[in-house]
Design a protein around this motif. Structure first.
Motif, mmCIF file in Angstrom:
data_model
loop_
_atom_site.group_PDB
_atom_site.id
_atom_site.type_symbol
_atom_site.label_atom_id
_atom_site.label_comp_id
_atom_site.label_asym_id
_atom_site.label_seq_id
_atom_site.Cartn_x
_atom_site.Cartn_y
_atom_site.Cartn_z
ATOM 1 N N CYS A 17 0.857 -1.192 0.000
ATOM 2 C CA CYS A 17 0.000 0.000 0.000
ATOM 3 C C CYS A 17 0.888 1.235 0.000
ATOM 4 O O CYS A 17 1.615 1.481 0.966
ATOM 5 C CB CYS A 17 -0.914 0.007 1.218
ATOM 6 S SG CYS A 17 -2.072 -1.374 1.251
ATOM 7 N N ASP A 19 0.755 5.346 -1.819
ATOM 8 C CA ASP A 19 0.020 6.271 -2.677
ATOM 9 C C ASP A 19 0.872 6.911 -3.763
ATOM 10 O O ASP A 19 0.339 7.388 -4.757
ATOM 11 C CB ASP A 19 -0.697 7.346 -1.846
ATOM 12 C CG ASP A 19 0.238 8.165 -0.991
ATOM 13 O OD1 ASP A 19 1.209 7.601 -0.459
ATOM 14 O OD2 ASP A 19 -0.018 9.372 -0.836
ATOM 15 N N SER A 42 -3.183 1.793 -3.884
ATOM 16 C CA SER A 42 -2.793 3.180 -3.628
ATOM 17 C C SER A 42 -3.363 3.719 -2.324
ATOM 18 O O SER A 42 -3.034 4.833 -1.926
ATOM 19 C CB SER A 42 -3.215 4.077 -4.795
ATOM 20 O OG SER A 42 -4.620 4.029 -4.957
ATOM 21 N N THR A 43 -4.198 2.933 -1.644
ATOM 22 C CA THR A 43 -4.729 3.343 -0.335
ATOM 23 C C THR A 43 -4.719 2.162 0.626
ATOM 24 O O THR A 43 -4.784 0.998 0.213
ATOM 25 C CB THR A 43 -6.186 3.861 -0.445
ATOM 26 O OG1 THR A 43 -7.043 2.771 -0.789
ATOM 27 C CG2 THR A 43 -6.322 4.995 -1.444
ATOM 28 N N ASP A 45 -7.179 1.646 2.609
ATOM 29 C CA ASP A 45 -8.552 1.134 2.557
ATOM 30 C C ASP A 45 -8.653 -0.027 1.561
ATOM 31 O O ASP A 45 -9.226 -1.069 1.872
ATOM 32 C CB ASP A 45 -9.532 2.239 2.150
ATOM 33 C CG ASP A 45 -9.550 3.406 3.129
ATOM 34 O OD1 ASP A 45 -9.422 3.174 4.346
ATOM 35 O OD2 ASP A 45 -9.681 4.545 2.665
ATOM 36 N N SER A 63 3.533 -1.044 3.848
ATOM 37 C CA SER A 63 2.643 0.099 3.712
ATOM 38 C C SER A 63 3.317 1.398 4.109
ATOM 39 O O SER A 63 4.052 1.457 5.106
ATOM 40 C CB SER A 63 1.395 -0.102 4.583
ATOM 41 O OG SER A 63 0.513 0.992 4.445
ATOM 42 N N ARG A 66 1.381 7.494 5.849
ATOM 43 C CA ARG A 66 0.444 8.563 5.467
ATOM 44 C C ARG A 66 -0.082 8.332 4.060
ATOM 45 O O ARG A 66 0.683 8.367 3.099
ATOM 46 C CB ARG A 66 1.137 9.912 5.533
ATOM 47 C CG ARG A 66 1.389 10.358 6.941
ATOM 48 C CD ARG A 66 1.690 11.817 6.973
ATOM 49 N NE ARG A 66 1.843 12.265 8.335
ATOM 50 C CZ ARG A 66 2.185 13.478 8.673
ATOM 51 N NH1 ARG A 66 2.400 14.377 7.736
ATOM 52 N NH2 ARG A 66 2.304 13.818 9.931
ATOM 53 N N MET A 67 -1.402 8.106 3.985
ATOM 54 C CA MET A 67 -2.058 7.892 2.702
ATOM 55 C C MET A 67 -3.456 8.481 2.752
ATOM 56 O O MET A 67 -4.028 8.629 3.829
ATOM 57 C CB MET A 67 -2.136 6.395 2.386
ATOM 58 C CG MET A 67 -0.821 5.797 1.988
ATOM 59 S SD MET A 67 -0.989 4.075 1.531
ATOM 60 C CE MET A 67 -1.293 3.349 3.124
ATOM 61 N N PRO A 68 -4.014 8.770 1.594
ATOM 62 C CA PRO A 68 -5.390 9.271 1.583
ATOM 63 C C PRO A 68 -6.367 8.160 1.961
ATOM 64 O O PRO A 68 -6.043 6.981 1.863
ATOM 65 C CB PRO A 68 -5.588 9.700 0.121
ATOM 66 C CG PRO A 68 -4.624 8.861 -0.658
ATOM 67 C CD PRO A 68 -3.446 8.653 0.261
ATOM 68 N N GLY A 69 -7.541 8.557 2.408
ATOM 69 C CA GLY A 69 -8.576 7.577 2.726
ATOM 70 C C GLY A 69 -8.891 7.539 4.208
ATOM 71 O O GLY A 69 -8.350 8.296 5.012
ATOM 72 N N ARG A 70 -9.746 6.618 4.564
ATOM 73 C CA ARG A 70 -10.191 6.454 5.944
ATOM 74 C C ARG A 70 -9.080 5.897 6.822
ATOM 75 O O ARG A 70 -8.867 6.349 7.934
ATOM 76 C CB ARG A 70 -11.409 5.520 5.957
ATOM 77 C CG ARG A 70 -12.058 5.312 7.291
ATOM 78 C CD ARG A 70 -13.296 4.421 7.198
ATOM 79 N NE ARG A 70 -13.045 3.174 6.503
ATOM 80 C CZ ARG A 70 -12.606 2.064 7.080
ATOM 81 N NH1 ARG A 70 -12.365 2.022 8.365
ATOM 82 N NH2 ARG A 70 -12.411 0.962 6.362
ATOM 83 N N ASP A 72 -5.021 4.899 7.657
ATOM 84 C CA ASP A 72 -3.627 5.157 7.311
ATOM 85 C C ASP A 72 -2.860 3.839 7.470
ATOM 86 O O ASP A 72 -3.452 2.800 7.794
ATOM 87 C CB ASP A 72 -3.040 6.301 8.145
ATOM 88 C CG ASP A 72 -2.927 5.988 9.640
ATOM 89 O OD1 ASP A 72 -3.041 4.814 10.047
ATOM 90 O OD2 ASP A 72 -2.712 6.939 10.409
#
Length: 136
Positions: A17, A19, A42-43, A45, A63, A66-70, A72
Motif C-alpha cells: 500500500c 500512494d 494506492s490506499t 482502505d 505500507s 500517510r495515505m489518503p482515505g479512511r 492510514d
C-alpha cells in the motif's frame, strides 16, 4: 508443506500500500524480484479490503503510513496484525520515527528515504522465517 518448497509452488503473497505511484512500482518490482506475488494498492482502505478476503494467503504487508482515505498505514497494520499475528509488517514514512509505532514481532520500520538494501533485508528475513516454518 512449504510455500517455498519447489519451483512450482505458489509464491508467497505480499500486500503493498503506497500512494506514490513511482514508489509503489519500485517496491512492487523489488518484492517480485525477491520471490513474492504482489497485490498493490494506492490506499490502505483498498489494501484492507483485499486483506480481509485473502488474509490466509498474505505473509507480508508493506505500507506507507500517510495515505489518503479512511485508514492510514498504522490503522491497516493494526487491523491486519490483529487478524493474523504471524503477518510480517513493514511500515514506512518520512514523517514519523519507528519508535513512535507499536512494537510487535514481525514488524519493521523503514524511514524514508530508505535504501533498497533495507527493504531487501526485510524480504530475506520474511522468506527465511517462511522457509523455517515450512521445514518444521
Amino acid at each position: 508443506m512449504s510455500t517455498l518448497g519447489s519451483a512450482s509452488a505458489t509464491p508467497p503473497t505480499a500486500v503493498l500500500c503506497e500512494d506514490e505511484e513511482l514508489v509503489r512500482e519500485l517496491v512492487r518490482d523489488v518484492l517480485e524480484m525477491e520471490g513474492f506475488s504482489v497485490a498493490s494498492f494506492s490506499t490502505a482502505d483498498a489494501g484492507w479490503d483485499y486483506l480481509q478476503n485473502h488474509l490466509n494467503e498474505v505473509v507480508l504487508l508493506v505500507s506507507d503510513i500517510r495515505m489518503p482515505g479512511r485508514l492510514d498505514g498504522i490503522d491497516l497494520a493494526r487491523l491486519a496484525a490483529n487478524a493474523c499475528p504471524e503477518l510480517h509488517v513493514v511500515l514506512s514514512s518520512a514523517y514519523c520515527a519507528g519508535a513512535d509505532l507499536p512494537q510487535r514481532d514481525h514488524s519493521f520500520f523503514l524511514s524514508k528515504p530508505w535504501k533498497l538494501e533495507h527493504l531487501i533485508q526485510v524480504c530475506h528475513k520474511t522468506m527465511e522465517e517462511l522457509k523455517s516454518k515450512g521445514d518444521s
